[in-house]
Motif scaffolding. Sequence first.
Motif, mmCIF file in Angstrom:
data_model
loop_
_atom_site.group_PDB
_atom_site.id
_atom_site.type_symbol
_atom_site.label_atom_id
_atom_site.label_comp_id
_atom_site.label_asym_id
_atom_site.label_seq_id
_atom_site.Cartn_x
_atom_site.Cartn_y
_atom_site.Cartn_z
ATOM 1 N N ASP A 5 0.869 -1.178 0.000
ATOM 2 C CA ASP A 5 0.000 0.000 0.000
ATOM 3 C C ASP A 5 0.901 1.222 0.000
ATOM 4 O O ASP A 5 2.107 1.129 0.276
ATOM 5 C CB ASP A 5 -0.901 -0.003 1.244
ATOM 6 N N SER A 6 0.311 2.375 -0.266
ATOM 7 C CA SER A 6 1.082 3.619 -0.220
ATOM 8 C C SER A 6 1.519 3.932 1.209
ATOM 9 O O SER A 6 2.391 4.764 1.416
ATOM 10 C CB SER A 6 0.230 4.766 -0.759
ATOM 11 N N CYS A 50 -3.734 -0.790 -2.191
ATOM 12 C CA CYS A 50 -3.991 0.631 -2.426
ATOM 13 C C CYS A 50 -4.956 0.800 -3.608
ATOM 14 O O CYS A 50 -4.701 0.277 -4.702
ATOM 15 C CB CYS A 50 -2.660 1.315 -2.726
ATOM 16 N N ASN A 51 -6.037 1.509 -3.375
ATOM 17 C CA ASN A 51 -7.010 1.734 -4.458
ATOM 18 C C ASN A 51 -6.390 2.511 -5.607
ATOM 19 O O ASN A 51 -6.635 2.219 -6.777
ATOM 20 C CB ASN A 51 -8.210 2.509 -3.924
ATOM 21 N N THR A 52 -5.584 3.525 -5.263
ATOM 22 C CA THR A 52 -5.005 4.364 -6.314
ATOM 23 C C THR A 52 -4.055 3.537 -7.186
ATOM 24 O O THR A 52 -4.091 3.625 -8.419
ATOM 25 C CB THR A 52 -4.252 5.552 -5.686
ATOM 26 N N VAL A 80 3.974 8.277 0.426
ATOM 27 C CA VAL A 80 2.535 8.505 0.562
ATOM 28 C C VAL A 80 2.276 10.016 0.555
ATOM 29 O O VAL A 80 3.157 10.762 1.018
ATOM 30 C CB VAL A 80 2.029 7.851 1.889
ATOM 31 N N PRO A 81 1.202 10.557 0.034
ATOM 32 C CA PRO A 81 0.070 9.853 -0.565
ATOM 33 C C PRO A 81 0.267 9.580 -2.065
ATOM 34 O O PRO A 81 0.981 10.324 -2.732
ATOM 35 C CB PRO A 81 -1.070 10.856 -0.370
ATOM 36 N N TYR A 82 -0.362 8.519 -2.532
ATOM 37 C CA TYR A 82 -0.376 8.241 -3.965
ATOM 38 C C TYR A 82 -1.570 8.946 -4.624
ATOM 39 O O TYR A 82 -1.557 9.206 -5.821
ATOM 40 C CB TYR A 82 -0.532 6.728 -4.216
ATOM 41 N N GLY A 83 -2.589 9.222 -3.808
ATOM 42 C CA GLY A 83 -3.866 9.717 -4.345
ATOM 43 C C GLY A 83 -3.792 11.009 -5.126
ATOM 44 O O GLY A 83 -4.657 11.289 -5.952
ATOM 45 N N THR A 141 -7.894 7.834 -7.853
ATOM 46 C CA THR A 141 -8.807 6.700 -8.096
ATOM 47 C C THR A 141 -10.029 7.166 -8.875
ATOM 48 O O THR A 141 -10.441 6.535 -9.853
ATOM 49 C CB THR A 141 -9.242 6.074 -6.744
ATOM 50 N N THR A 198 -9.735 8.454 -3.609
ATOM 51 C CA THR A 198 -8.778 9.556 -3.765
ATOM 52 C C THR A 198 -9.042 10.251 -5.104
ATOM 53 O O THR A 198 -9.745 9.718 -5.975
ATOM 54 C CB THR A 198 -7.318 9.045 -3.794
ATOM 55 N N TYR A 206 -11.192 3.330 -0.856
ATOM 56 C CA TYR A 206 -10.079 4.031 -0.262
ATOM 57 C C TYR A 206 -9.706 3.264 0.995
ATOM 58 O O TYR A 206 -10.567 2.949 1.794
ATOM 59 C CB TYR A 206 -10.622 5.406 0.133
ATOM 60 N N THR A 207 -8.420 3.002 1.164
ATOM 61 C CA THR A 207 -8.027 2.120 2.266
ATOM 62 C C THR A 207 -8.473 2.610 3.642
ATOM 63 O O THR A 207 -8.699 1.805 4.535
ATOM 64 C CB THR A 207 -6.502 1.949 2.265
ATOM 65 N N HIS A 208 -8.594 3.913 3.811
ATOM 66 C CA HIS A 208 -8.902 4.435 5.148
ATOM 67 C C HIS A 208 -10.401 4.438 5.485
ATOM 68 O O HIS A 208 -10.774 4.590 6.635
ATOM 69 C CB HIS A 208 -8.415 5.876 5.288
HETATM 70 N N1 DGL Z 1 -3.966 3.900 0.081
HETATM 71 C C1 DGL Z 1 -4.503 4.957 -0.705
HETATM 72 C C2 DGL Z 1 -5.703 4.474 -1.514
HETATM 73 O O1 DGL Z 1 -6.408 3.557 -1.143
HETATM 74 C C3 DGL Z 1 -4.872 6.145 0.139
HETATM 75 C C4 DGL Z 1 -3.721 6.998 0.605
HETATM 76 C C5 DGL Z 1 -2.963 7.667 -0.544
HETATM 77 O O2 DGL Z 1 -3.461 8.615 -1.144
HETATM 78 O O3 DGL Z 1 -1.882 7.178 -0.828
HETATM 79 O O4 DGL Z 1 -5.955 4.996 -2.561
#
Ligand code: DGL
Length: 267
Positions: free
Chosen positions: A9-10, A72-74, A39-42, A119, A116, A183-185
């Motif tokens: 994950d990011s 990570c979704n992104t 991080v962040p990848y979004g 995404t 994000t 989104y992971t969070h």
């Molecule tokens: N893990 C990222 C996601 O699910 C969220 C945090 C980020 O922006 O890196 O897209």
Amino acid sequence: MKRAIGIFDSGIGGLTVLKEILNAMPGEDTIYLGDTARVPYGTKSAETVMRYSFENAKFLLKFDIKLLVVACNTASAYCLPQLKKELPIPVVGVIEPGAKKAVEVTKAKRIGVIGTEGTIRSGAYFDAIKAIDLSIAVFTQPCPLFVPLVEEGWINNQIVRLTAQTYLQDIKGHWIDALILGYTHYPLLKGVISDIMGENVMLIDSGRETAAEVARCLMDRNILKTISSGQSSHQFFVTDSPERFKQVGSRFMGASFNTVELVNLGN
Ligand code: DGL
């Protein structure tokens, strides 16, 4: 020798996916990489997220992992087809499992997606839903502020409620009956989000659906480990600040960590 499942994950958020994997497959060994230095990848470009994702995958492949989970979704949104094509092991992302579940449960044929900026901009959830059923209407909303709030431990206070109300107002007005937490969070904000969306909207946790997909994938290949295969081991690597990962991550996992190792992906 027991081969582990690799997960990247990011940063910290992917622990919500790992948690679901451990619940679904307690016998499995896992190796988690959180790219906390980058991080962040979004908010980053597709090219950058692609480069980071391949570097993360390369690191995990050194451990002879049997399957890679892109938590990570992104990263899933931007790179899954390329990772699947180029890696010598099965790769599971979080987009398709979440999209599939949402299509299964929507009766109104109206699905919402939050995630994000990256995404949402990639259109990955939109495409995955439309690939299953073209007649479904999809409404999306980026919610970037949720990440720092959750990492601060603010999951149910006035500020989170106001932020969520503001973000979710439009999507709620579209009469959706399924909302993908892309989104992971977001699983940590389920309580607030469901209060705002109301009981007629089903929240889809991409992490949970991904764990089910991983189990199916391992079962199909006959490489799923059961608890009886012995004690399972879980390793954690980060590219920056192991102490912060331990501290914030224990909230995500609901458990504390023994060791978290710092790695330099350039090596
Ligand atoms: N893990 C990222 C996601 O699910 C969220 C945090 C980020 O922006 O890196 O897209």
